[in-house]
Design an enzyme around this catalytic site. Sequence first.
Site, PDB file in Angstrom:
ATOM      1  N   SER A  49       0.785  -1.232   0.000  1.00  0.00           N
ATOM      2  CA  SER A  49       0.000   0.000   0.000  1.00  0.00           C
ATOM      3  C   SER A  49       0.821   1.288   0.000  1.00  0.00           C
ATOM      4  CB  SER A  49      -0.952   0.004   1.202  1.00  0.00           C
ATOM      5  OG  SER A  49      -0.234  -0.206   2.403  1.00  0.00           O
ATOM      6  N   GLU A  74      -4.298  -1.524   6.668  1.00  0.00           N
ATOM      7  CA  GLU A  74      -4.636  -0.105   6.618  1.00  0.00           C
ATOM      8  C   GLU A  74      -5.995   0.142   7.256  1.00  0.00           C
ATOM      9  OE1 GLU A  74      -2.511   2.073   5.806  1.00  0.00           O
ATOM     10  OE2 GLU A  74      -1.041   1.032   4.554  1.00  0.00           O
ATOM     11  N   TYR A 234      21.873   2.438  11.983  1.00  0.00           N
ATOM     12  CA  TYR A 234      21.133   1.627  11.019  1.00  0.00           C
ATOM     13  C   TYR A 234      21.818   0.274  10.812  1.00  0.00           C
ATOM     14  CZ  TYR A 234      17.803   0.543   7.403  1.00  0.00           C
ATOM     15  OH  TYR A 234      16.797  -0.072   6.707  1.00  0.00           O
ATOM     16  N   VAL A 273      12.530   9.021   1.398  1.00  0.00           N
ATOM     17  CA  VAL A 273      11.666   9.514   2.458  1.00  0.00           C
ATOM     18  C   VAL A 273      10.504   8.545   2.643  1.00  0.00           C
ATOM     19  CG1 VAL A 273      10.209  11.404   3.242  1.00  0.00           C
ATOM     20  CG2 VAL A 273      12.269  11.898   1.901  1.00  0.00           C
TER      21      VAL A 273
END
Length: 397
Positions: A49, A74, A234, A273
Amino acid sequence: MVIKPKFRGFICTTAHPEGCEREVRQQIEFVKSKPAVNGPKKALIIGASTGYGLASRIVAAFGAGAETLGIFFERPSSGNRTATAGWYNTAAFEKAAAEAGIKALSLNGDAFSDELKQQAIELIKREFGQVDLVVYSLAAPKRVHPKTGELFSSVIKPIGQAFTNKTVDFHTGEVSEVTIEPANEEEIRHTIQVMGGEDWEMWVDALLEAGVLADGAISIAYSYIGPEITHPVYREGTIGRAKDHLEATAKELDAKLQKIGGHAWVSVNKALVTQSSSAIPVVPLYISLLYRVMKEKGLHEGCIEQMYRLFTERLYAGGPVPVDEKGLIRIDDLEMRDDIQREVLERWHAVNGENLNELSDIEGFRRDFFRLFGFESDGVDYEADVNPDVKIPSLQE
């Protein structure tokens, strides 16, 4: 209602249906403007999605004409509360697919559960017969283990010692120093359970056992490595441990899929992003600098450009799929070019609150963040009344 962005920390709690549709349509138009993909015919996308999962679905459907089944978790709209962006994205995708005569079905629920896996298998048997591509692109903060019922919660922390470095508040443009305390062993274990490869393996095992994977079927999951700047929080942190597990799982799945002439890979993608990357300290500043450098060199890519290149230049290019010495597909090759990373590192050492706009693309980062939720999209009237109650056609009873 007139829908405006509302925030809680690094999460936008509203989404704009028309803006989300505009963003999805732009990705579709990009794919349609390119040469067709000699790709999958029937694809299962787990985590379909948003982000790379959504882009994978778009490339499969509008690049290769594939029938797709998308899995996601969702929330629809309720009263004055908007649906999530992923809900609106999927509604827009299914609408466009219907217009193009491409079959697109969806399941909304907990992809970690045995129940949803069984629902997906039954739907594949009934509507598709078999699938020849399985994309695993789940991004979730928590996971309930389907066998034990244990709840796992992931954390974004370094391992071994605290990490201190620069970060930016992309809303205000304030550059500051942040210290992140190290994770304990339990937090590491939880993060691997949520973000590692166990659930991917459970999916592939269930699909294999049910006989719904076509001969030659391939499966792909997504990872990130990035530069040394971000490694402590990370790649060498809790997320990195989970990604190590994911990459080790790929080798096990590859051996299993080779029995039907297939393969499993992990693709290392570019920093972009996302809701997740926006919440990781240090990373938004790195991405803002990276965007500026890559745009200046004409090399910037978003999710859809990355996935189109993955499908056309790697997965379905004909011949052996090119991988690095660890067996990973590297679609982050442009980001990790020596000249790009050298320039980003120079700017990293120099950047502060005064020269942020000069050295980085903080505005591009901020705008991309808003666009994740359907805001700041070109051609949308954000003062107009819109109906937040948008249906996903294949989920209607």
